[in-house]
Scaffold this active site. Structure first.
Site, PDB file in Angstrom:
ATOM      1  N   CYS A 101       0.826  -1.252  -0.081  1.00 18.56           N
ATOM      2  CA  CYS A 101       0.025  -0.026  -0.015  1.00 18.56           C
ATOM      3  C   CYS A 101       0.772   1.310   0.046  1.00 18.56           C
ATOM      4  O   CYS A 101       0.569   2.220  -0.787  1.00 18.56           O
ATOM      5  CB  CYS A 101      -0.896  -0.029   1.180  1.00 18.56           C
ATOM      6  SG  CYS A 101      -0.255   0.020   2.575  1.00 18.56           S
ATOM      7  N   HIS A 160      -2.576   0.660   6.866  1.00 16.12           N
ATOM      8  CA  HIS A 160      -2.910   0.727   5.538  1.00 16.12           C
ATOM      9  C   HIS A 160      -3.221   2.152   4.795  1.00 16.12           C
ATOM     10  O   HIS A 160      -3.805   2.804   5.681  1.00 16.12           O
ATOM     11  CB  HIS A 160      -4.409  -0.262   5.424  1.00 16.12           C
ATOM     12  CG  HIS A 160      -4.757  -0.292   3.764  1.00 16.12           C
ATOM     13  ND1 HIS A 160      -3.892  -0.884   2.983  1.00 16.12           N
ATOM     14  CD2 HIS A 160      -5.819  -0.059   3.026  1.00 16.12           C
ATOM     15  CE1 HIS A 160      -4.595  -0.884   1.528  1.00 16.12           C
ATOM     16  NE2 HIS A 160      -5.688  -0.299   1.708  1.00 16.12           N
ATOM     17  N   GLU A 172      -6.123   1.526  -4.525  1.00 18.05           N
ATOM     18  CA  GLU A 172      -5.271   0.726  -3.527  1.00 18.05           C
ATOM     19  C   GLU A 172      -4.535  -0.480  -3.740  1.00 18.05           C
ATOM     20  O   GLU A 172      -4.913  -1.303  -4.607  1.00 18.05           O
ATOM     21  CB  GLU A 172      -6.089   0.525  -2.163  1.00 18.05           C
ATOM     22  CG  GLU A 172      -7.188  -0.653  -2.628  1.00 18.05           C
ATOM     23  CD  GLU A 172      -7.995  -0.864  -1.266  1.00 18.05           C
ATOM     24  OE1 GLU A 172      -7.687  -0.773   0.136  1.00 18.05           O
ATOM     25  OE2 GLU A 172      -9.211  -1.479  -1.498  1.00 18.05           O
TER      26      GLU A 172
END
Length: 284
Positions: A101, A160, A172
């Site tokens: 991420c 995240h 993402e």
């Protein structure tokens, strides 16, 4: 795990050896259906030119593998991943060229702004000196613009991070066994809020160097550790002072810098620049 549908451009950058980064997992039960690659674009007006370029750079990676630790080589770009001991789905990550991420966020903003303004993991990006504005989780997506970074975590930990597109969508790199995709923004669970990245470098910013560099509560190696920089990270320095003399990496220096975003000190040995930094005031 079932494969998500993929499309879009494949990564063409040269592979680099990956170094560690934060975990980027979210509960599988919250997984929305992935969107078509054609929906990965700037979906609302008002963002800066840099933010819009970051969105487009991330969208070019639709279909590229998520790899744990991917994107954290010496320069921004895809790398082969690592096995995450806590995630069986990461077994093939060392064979896959891609991003985790924060690796994707790092790459997108490096392409958009030049340099490497968001090196580090998701926590470092959410607390970067490049942050211009913050948005609480309770504000939802209403004040957000394309290019803003959405983050998940609790208790000060961020695990995240994703890039907002507008219209309730984000791009993402989510978890091992999947590919970079467009998702609906997830505002439940441990959603921690969002940040907007400044279009220009923040004043007083420098880069660390080295790997596994720790900051401390006081300008002393004997004081408690605060945060670890796994690799080069952009930081803002408020002031510097002469304190404990440290010898490391073949250098000796008694100068320490204070990092206000972390509430911590770092020896100037690990700050790129002269032993006593130019243009930085002396701490009182």
């Amino acid at each position: 795990m079932a494969m998500r549908r993929t499309a879009g451009a494949a990564v063409t950058a040269v592979a680099l050896l990956a170094v560690g980064a934060g975990t980027c997992l979210t509960p599988a039960s919250a997984a929305p259906a992935p969107k078509a690659a054609g929906s990965c674009e700037v979906l609302a007006p008002g963002a800066s030119a840099v933010a819009e370029r970051a969105v487009r750079a991330a969208c070019e990676q639709i279909g590229v593998w998520y790899t744990w630790g991917g994107g954290h080589g010496p320069q921004p770009g895809p790398t082969y991943g690592q096995v995450d001991p806590s995630d069986p789905d990461s077994a093939h990550d060392p064979e896959r060229l891609g991003f985790d991420c924060s690796g994707l966020v790092r790459y997108a903003y490096a392409r958009a702004a030049g340099g490497d303004p968001l090196a580090g993991n998701a926590y470092h990006q959410f607390n970067s000196p490049q942050v211009q504005q913050r948005f609480a989780a309770a504000e939802g997506t209403a004040p957000l613009l394309p290019g803003d970074l959405l983050a998940w975590g609790s208790g000060g930990s961020i695990h995240h991070i994703a890039i907002y597109l507008g219209a309730g969508k984000m791009v993402e790199a989510r978890e091992s066994g999947t590919r970079i995709t467009v998702s609906d923004v997830r505002l439940g669970g441990d959603y921690a809020g969002a940040v907007r990245i400044a279009a220009a470098p923040a004043s007083g910013t420098f880069s660390t160097w080295g790997t596994d560099v720790w900051t401390h509560t006081e300008p002393s190696t004997g004081s408690p550790r605060v945060h670890r920089f796994p690799g080069p990270t952009t930081v803002r320095i408020d002031c510097q002072k002469h304190a404990e003399s440290v010898t490391a990496e073949g250098y000796t220096n008694d100068a320490w810098s204070y990092l206000p975003e972390y509430g911590a000190w770092i020896t100037n040995i690990y700050i790129k620049g002269p032993a006593w930094l130019d243009g930085v005031r002396t701490c009182p």
